[in-house]
Design an enzyme around this catalytic site. Structure first.
Site, PDB file in Angstrom:
ATOM      1  N   ASP A  98     -20.279  90.723   6.239  1.00 46.58           N
ATOM      2  CA  ASP A  98     -19.753  90.596   4.873  1.00 46.58           C
ATOM      3  C   ASP A  98     -20.847  90.848   3.842  1.00 46.58           C
ATOM      4  OD1 ASP A  98     -21.015  88.185   5.728  1.00 46.58           O
ATOM      5  OD2 ASP A  98     -20.119  87.111   4.060  1.00 46.58           O
TER       6      ASP A  98
ATOM      7  N   GLU B 174     -20.901  85.004   5.997  1.00 47.01           N
ATOM      8  CA  GLU B 174     -22.256  84.470   5.784  1.00 47.01           C
ATOM      9  C   GLU B 174     -22.478  84.192   4.314  1.00 47.01           C
ATOM     10  OE1 GLU B 174     -26.637  84.280   5.286  1.00 47.01           O
ATOM     11  OE2 GLU B 174     -25.213  85.568   4.266  1.00 47.01           O
TER      12      GLU B 174
END
Ligand SMILES: [Zn+2]
Length: 376
Positions: free
Chosen positions: A81, A143
């Site tokens: 991400d 994350e």
């Protein structure tokens, strides 16, 4: 060995796939396909339901070259991400050897530089018939939204004995051997409403109580290993009413667990004493969302990393990070993990950039770490 053009093309194709945190579904499909086509066993874990993100975490396993080998299983981790604005990224290769976005978005080298290095590294291991043990490539979701993917991961999917996060700022060779644990704190101060003009003496201003509590706290830089911050202070009401409720949101971090606990306790004491002095109460809720980690420079994982860097003519430099990463979670699982610099700059801004030479060095380092592990 490393094919620079192939690596750059891979990096470019990865950053072009939108993957803002919580919307990892498209990049997850692309990565599944890529790692499968390289011959790895690809498993998406079941963390999506818990994390509320667009995908689970991918655990891509490269089998050992010799199934009888005693080489330890290791892992590399990067996250799939990105932060926003990360939609429609148009990477540009500059004449100066750096890759940037077109200035309207981030670049996404945080952390697709790490993933591109993995993909290139796997190809080099195969092409050069480099002997290796079993390797897990763990690509997390979520994350950037607070390590949510890794936090939702089931420990049982991890077989590695130790590993490397490819997700740190700094120059190639920089090793984050420590990072703080982090607590999220929510505090509610209860006051008592009364008419501000007619009978204010019958009220208790939650704003005043909360202000006194904050004034009693040590905040900001507490010491070289510990920080604390009030992120929000909200008490909203009409001008003519004594405010009866204030909510504070805060965090505390420390590389040393007992210092983190002491900071939380001190903040709690400040709140409770201010509330008690005013004849009221507060609710103080703290949650350690991830633990700290610290490896000595003499720790085997740090030494192994330093040796791998030496084979590339690079120097190891250990440092303590101020921020958390998925390395905190894997260390918290009891799997020694260091976080390695991949050479990205100005991440989380539209000026984010990375040198092609650093992409190459990161892929080289991955291969060198695999070779060094095989010598252990
Ligand atoms: Zn990152």
């Amino acid at each position: 060995m490393i094919q620079q053009n192939r690596l750059v093309q891979e990096f470019i194709s990865l950053v072009k796939v939108d993957s803002e945190t919580r919307f990892e579904q498209d990049i997850c499909v692309v990565l599944k396909e890529k790692f499968s086509s390289l011959g790895l066993h690809v498993m998406e874990d079941d963390s999506m339901a818990k994390s509320g993100h667009g995908s689970g975490n991918l655990i891509c396993t490269l089998e050992a070259t010799d199934s009888n080998s005693a080489i330890p299983t290791i892992f590399f981790t990067s996250h799939m991400d990105t932060v926003a604005p990360g939609k429609g990224i148009k990477p540009q290769i500059g004449d100066d050897g750096f890759i940037r976005s077109d200035g309207t978005t981030i670049l996404g080298s945080d952390d697709k530089a790490g993933i591109a290095a993995m993909i290139e590294g796997i190809q080099v291991l195969k092409e050069q018939n480099i002997p290796h043990g079993r390797i897990q490539f763990v690509i997390t979701a979520g994350e950037e939204s607070g390590l949510k993917g890794a936090r939702a991961m089931d420990r049982s999917v991890m077989e590695a004995e130790f590993g490397f996060a490819l997700d740190s700022n700094g120059s190639i060779g920089d090793i984050a051997t420590a990072a703080p644990g982090r607590a999220e704190i929510e505090i509610i101060f209860h006051g008592k409403s009364a008419h501000a003009g007619v009978n204010p003496e019958d009220g208790i201003s939650a704003i005043q109580v909360a202000s006194k509590a904050v004034a009693r706290m040590s905040l900001g830089r507490i010491d070289s290993e510990t920080t604390a911050n009030i992120g929000s202070f909200s008490g909203v009401g009409p001008l003519n009413v004594v405010c009866d409720k204030v909510m504070l949101e805060a965090e505390a971090r420390s590389i040393v667990q007992h210092k983190l606990e002491a900071q939380i306790a001190a903040m709690k004491e400040a709140c409770e004493s201010a509330a008690a002095d005013a004849g009221t109460t507060c609710e103080f809720n703290s949650n350690i969302v991830y633990a700290s980690y610290m490896h000595d420079d003499s720790a085997p994982i740090v030494q192994l990393t330093a040796r791998a860097l030496t084979t590339l003519g690079l120097k190891a430099r250990t440092f303590h990070s101020g921020g958390g990463s998925d390395a905190n979670i894997f260390n918290g699982m009891g799997i020694p993990t260091v976080n390695l610099a991949v050479g990205y700059h100005e991440i989380h801004t539209t000026k984010e950039h990375i040198a092609i030479s650093d992409l190459v060095k990161t892929a080289e380092l991955l291969v060198a770490l695999v070779k060094e592990t095989a010598k252990v």
